[in-house]
Design a protein around this motif. Sequence first.
Motif, PDB file in Angstrom:
ATOM      1  N   VAL A 204     -61.702 -31.756  75.137  1.00 41.48           N
ATOM      2  CA  VAL A 204     -61.993 -31.992  73.720  1.00 41.48           C
ATOM      3  C   VAL A 204     -60.730 -32.547  73.077  1.00 41.48           C
ATOM      4  CG1 VAL A 204     -63.787 -30.254  73.486  1.00 41.48           C
ATOM      5  CG2 VAL A 204     -61.434 -29.590  73.164  1.00 41.48           C
ATOM      6  N   GLY A 205     -60.893 -33.400  72.104  1.00 44.40           N
ATOM      7  CA  GLY A 205     -59.755 -33.923  71.350  1.00 44.40           C
ATOM      8  C   GLY A 205     -58.805 -34.757  72.191  1.00 44.40           C
ATOM      9  N   ALA A 206     -57.544 -34.344  72.221  1.00 44.97           N
ATOM     10  CA  ALA A 206     -56.506 -35.102  72.913  1.00 44.97           C
ATOM     11  C   ALA A 206     -56.722 -35.101  74.425  1.00 44.97           C
ATOM     12  CB  ALA A 206     -55.126 -34.536  72.581  1.00 44.97           C
ATOM     13  N   ALA A 207     -57.273 -34.019  74.973  1.00 46.99           N
ATOM     14  CA  ALA A 207     -57.529 -33.969  76.413  1.00 46.99           C
ATOM     15  C   ALA A 207     -58.609 -34.975  76.806  1.00 46.99           C
ATOM     16  CB  ALA A 207     -57.935 -32.566  76.827  1.00 46.99           C
ATOM     17  N   LEU A 208     -59.628 -35.120  75.958  1.00 45.91           N
ATOM     18  CA  LEU A 208     -60.666 -36.121  76.219  1.00 45.91           C
ATOM     19  C   LEU A 208     -60.088 -37.529  76.148  1.00 45.91           C
ATOM     20  CD1 LEU A 208     -63.621 -36.847  76.735  1.00 45.91           C
ATOM     21  CD2 LEU A 208     -63.981 -36.783  74.268  1.00 45.91           C
ATOM     22  N   ALA A 209     -59.225 -37.779  75.176  1.00 45.54           N
ATOM     23  CA  ALA A 209     -58.592 -39.096  75.051  1.00 45.54           C
ATOM     24  C   ALA A 209     -57.713 -39.393  76.271  1.00 45.54           C
ATOM     25  CB  ALA A 209     -57.765 -39.163  73.779  1.00 45.54           C
ATOM     26  N   GLU A 210     -57.006 -38.387  76.769  1.00 51.75           N
ATOM     27  CA  GLU A 210     -56.172 -38.581  77.958  1.00 51.75           C
ATOM     28  C   GLU A 210     -57.039 -38.861  79.182  1.00 51.75           C
ATOM     29  OE1 GLU A 210     -53.034 -36.079  80.722  1.00 51.75           O
ATOM     30  OE2 GLU A 210     -53.582 -35.307  78.748  1.00 51.75           O
TER      31      GLU A 210
ATOM     32  N   THR B 111     -65.395 -49.503  71.450  1.00 54.38           N
ATOM     33  CA  THR B 111     -66.671 -49.434  70.770  1.00 54.38           C
ATOM     34  C   THR B 111     -67.331 -48.070  70.934  1.00 54.38           C
ATOM     35  OG1 THR B 111     -67.003 -51.797  71.137  1.00 54.38           O
ATOM     36  CG2 THR B 111     -68.955 -50.508  70.605  1.00 54.38           C
ATOM     37  N   LEU B 112     -67.332 -47.551  72.156  1.00 50.39           N
ATOM     38  CA  LEU B 112     -67.960 -46.257  72.390  1.00 50.39           C
ATOM     39  C   LEU B 112     -67.111 -45.094  71.881  1.00 50.39           C
ATOM     40  CD1 LEU B 112     -69.736 -46.566  75.819  1.00 50.39           C
ATOM     41  CD2 LEU B 112     -70.705 -46.554  73.552  1.00 50.39           C
ATOM     42  N   SER B 113     -65.859 -45.328  71.589  1.00 51.45           N
ATOM     43  CA  SER B 113     -65.029 -44.226  71.091  1.00 51.45           C
ATOM     44  C   SER B 113     -65.430 -43.807  69.667  1.00 51.45           C
ATOM     45  CB  SER B 113     -63.553 -44.626  71.103  1.00 51.45           C
ATOM     46  OG  SER B 113     -63.282 -45.600  70.120  1.00 51.45           O
TER      47      SER B 113
END
Length: 124
Positions: A43-49, A120-122
């Motif tokens: 979730v959050g930053a972990a998902l972005a990483e 786009t999907l982000s």
Amino acid sequence: MINIETKLMKSKKQVLPAGILMLSLLFLTFIDYWYGAGQKLLVGAALAEFISNRASQSTLPALFFIFWVLQRSIHLINSGYYKMLLLAGWPRHKIFFYTIMQVALYALLFMLLNFICYATLSFF
């Protein structure tokens, strides 16, 4: 050389392959987001990483890139494009440099398409 390549990319024959490539990249991006969001730890930053690692190290889009460049170069060879350049007076080393520049330009465009799909999907 860049002017020639921009004229080739602006042709209507490039819309269908680019559209199909964009749809396949959007599907792969959706799968990455779905898999990453389905795990409870991401979730959050972990998902972005996780997504940034998947976007930069995925092998399936690399396979699509290889097929895209291979299809494009086979089309140019079969249509006599490089033979026409030889007949127009281009030396072989200049044509070789031109083909290397084409692959580099296609790699840049592919990375741009992949980035656009992930961006786009982000939003969703």
